[in-house]
Design a protein around this motif. Structure first.
Motif, PDB file in Angstrom:
ATOM      1  N   MET A   1       0.844  -1.198   0.000  1.00 46.37           N
ATOM      2  CA  MET A   1       0.000   0.000   0.000  1.00 46.37           C
ATOM      3  C   MET A   1       0.880   1.250   0.000  1.00 46.37           C
ATOM      4  O   MET A   1       1.646   1.473   0.927  1.00 46.37           O
ATOM      5  N   ALA A   2       0.763   2.042  -1.046  1.00 48.49           N
ATOM      6  CA  ALA A   2       1.619   3.223  -1.183  1.00 48.49           C
ATOM      7  C   ALA A   2       0.761   4.468  -1.344  1.00 48.49           C
ATOM      8  O   ALA A   2      -0.231   4.452  -2.068  1.00 48.49           O
TER       9      ALA A   2
ATOM     10  N   PRO B   1      -0.672 -14.821  -3.154  1.00 46.75           N
ATOM     11  CA  PRO B   1      -0.455 -13.794  -4.173  1.00 46.75           C
ATOM     12  C   PRO B   1      -0.410 -12.399  -3.549  1.00 46.75           C
ATOM     13  O   PRO B   1      -0.819 -12.205  -2.406  1.00 46.75           O
ATOM     14  N   VAL B   2       0.116 -11.468  -4.316  1.00 49.63           N
ATOM     15  CA  VAL B   2       0.369 -10.116  -3.822  1.00 49.63           C
ATOM     16  C   VAL B   2      -0.520  -9.123  -4.555  1.00 49.63           C
ATOM     17  O   VAL B   2      -0.673  -9.196  -5.773  1.00 49.63           O
ATOM     18  N   GLY B   3      -1.104  -8.196  -3.795  1.00 50.93           N
ATOM     19  CA  GLY B   3      -1.856  -7.099  -4.383  1.00 50.93           C
ATOM     20  C   GLY B   3      -1.131  -5.788  -4.184  1.00 50.93           C
ATOM     21  O   GLY B   3      -0.227  -5.684  -3.349  1.00 50.93           O
ATOM     22  N   TYR B   4      -1.517  -4.803  -4.970  1.00 48.57           N
ATOM     23  CA  TYR B   4      -0.960  -3.451  -4.831  1.00 48.57           C
ATOM     24  C   TYR B   4      -2.120  -2.487  -4.667  1.00 48.57           C
ATOM     25  O   TYR B   4      -3.174  -2.667  -5.294  1.00 48.57           O
ATOM     26  N   SER B   5      -1.930  -1.450  -3.853  1.00 46.39           N
ATOM     27  CA  SER B   5      -3.000  -0.487  -3.614  1.00 46.39           C
ATOM     28  C   SER B   5      -2.458   0.920  -3.474  1.00 46.39           C
ATOM     29  O   SER B   5      -1.545   1.166  -2.677  1.00 46.39           O
ATOM     30  N   GLY B   6      -2.980   1.857  -4.240  1.00 50.74           N
ATOM     31  CA  GLY B   6      -2.688   3.266  -3.987  1.00 50.74           C
ATOM     32  C   GLY B   6      -2.060   4.022  -5.137  1.00 50.74           C
ATOM     33  O   GLY B   6      -2.649   4.125  -6.216  1.00 50.74           O
ATOM     34  N   TRP B   7      -0.871   4.545  -4.872  1.00 49.14           N
ATOM     35  CA  TRP B   7      -0.139   5.448  -5.777  1.00 49.14           C
ATOM     36  C   TRP B   7      -0.082   4.875  -7.193  1.00 49.14           C
ATOM     37  O   TRP B   7       0.578   3.875  -7.444  1.00 49.14           O
ATOM     38  N   THR B   8      -0.750   5.552  -8.122  1.00 47.49           N
ATOM     39  CA  THR B   8      -0.908   5.020  -9.472  1.00 47.49           C
ATOM     40  C   THR B   8       0.425   4.851 -10.195  1.00 47.49           C
ATOM     41  O   THR B   8       0.703   3.784 -10.757  1.00 47.49           O
TER      42      THR B   8
END
Lengths: 244, 244
Positions: free
Chosen positions: B45-46, B141-148
């Motif tokens: 999360m960024a 598995p890995v997710g990503y969230s936030g800074w486009t």
């Protein structure tokens, strides 16, 4: 309002056909789905541009939303579904198909039969709403789901509609495009990013035009029939936020 | 990876500060939130444009998503959060604020410091990902969230990222706008319709450019900070569909 048939579905939902008014071309045929736990809030569900209330995708959606806990109703309004159609409307539909396949502009054709269809449908939906609210299994605020043009027409004038979910909305008659700013209820606007029959920019412009302070746009990749199934569940949660 | 502090939150989530690498300007400071039930899939999360990992909105989001069942991690990458910043970056940030307030074009200023910031941040996030996947409470598995912009940079090169949620995306460095078509994982793209700092059309164009076959756009009325709380829950369900 006369119930003419009923069946209990495997998921517990009661599915009843009904008619409103005396026999004849003006009689309104409808379907009501009610959940096991009643009274329940009502969702009026209309298929875009007068497709039949018996259309399998609408029926599947109605059954699942009823199983989630809502009373759901749909009717065939004049020139819609199985109701008698004027020769002019049949001709306009044929001409629309031809023009779309040929890649020609379709606004005028579309306007010529969908504009009047919305105007004829709206009073029947409101008559049906009155009748439905007298059914003991129905209570509470009312939601609307589906056909954008009809939904604008209804939500702009009917204060009992407390939340609305619209689909597509690339082609909407001029009168409803102008009425969009009068729609002020919470709104979920669902579109397909590559909808072959609904120009994207027009749908986005329509979303922009709605008067609602609380409005959410959902768009998914793919053509008109490609809406992912999770959007129906998102719709249920939208109504849960506003009709419970 | 060294855990330097930990606290158990009321909702059961374990919140731990960590550092990666030896003391000094190159040391990576991070936070890891883990749910009560582990091992859990990981979400990186960024915060947009290098806002601190300790920023209250990011922390609140991370804690709730961890309570929902995910391991969530954030770091301050170079020039981000509390990490030392070059005088040039500080000057560019000040100039950006001035130009935005004056209504002047900001692309060049934005590009001059966010472009390099993304390039410096990406390797550190990947190093952190390696370290996190060795933590016993993390699996799957890995997710990503936030800074486009950072998310595009990571998802385009890192096959372990299986789903990505991006926010805003009106201003994204040129390199990442060009990389967008290389992002092919399922995508949830969230924007605010009237985001004062992110031109709407550019965000829509970016959504259009992503290479993902499965991509969903959510847009809500209001400015940059007005995202409704239900969007975080929608985000959880998006990850549930792809990381479970």
């Amino acid at each position: 309002m006369h119930f003419t048939s009923e069946q209990r579905l495997d998921n517990g939902v009661l599915e009843r056909e009904f008619t409103l008014g005396p026999d004849g071309d003006d009689q309104i045929p409808g379907t009501l789905w009610t959940p096991t736990s009643t009274p329940a809030p009502l969702i009026l569900m209309a298929h875009n541009n007068g497709l039949p209330k018996a259309e399998p995708r609408l029926v599947a959606r109605a059954r699942l939303t009823a199983a989630h806990g809502y009373a759901v109703a749909s009717i065939d309004a004049p020139e819609c579904g199985d109701r008698p159609r004027s020769a002019a409307t049949d001709q306009a539909r044929a001409e629309l198909r031809r023009a779309m396949q040929a890649g020609e502009p379709v606004d005028d054709i579309f306007e010529s039969f969908v504009g009047p269809m919305v105007e004829k449908a709206a009073p029947e939906w409101l008559t049906t709403l009155d009748a439905l609210l007298a059914v003991p299994e129905i209570d509470g605020p009312v939601g609307y789901s589906g056909w954008t043009a009809l939904g604008i027409r209804l939500a702009a004038v009917e204060p009992r509609i407390a939340a609305a979910g619209f689909f597509a909305g690339g082609y909407v008659p001029l009168a409803q495009r102008e009425q969009a700013r009068q729609v002020t209820v919470p709104l979920l606007f669902l579109l397909q990013w590559d909808d072959e029959g609904n120009p994207r920019q027009r749908a986005l412009d329509l979303f922009d035009a709605f008067g609602s302070k609380e409005k959410t746009l959902h768009a998914n990749l793919g053509g008109h029939l490609g809406t992912p199934s999770f959007e129906r569940e998102d719709g249920d949660r939208f109504y849960d936020r506003h009709l419970r």
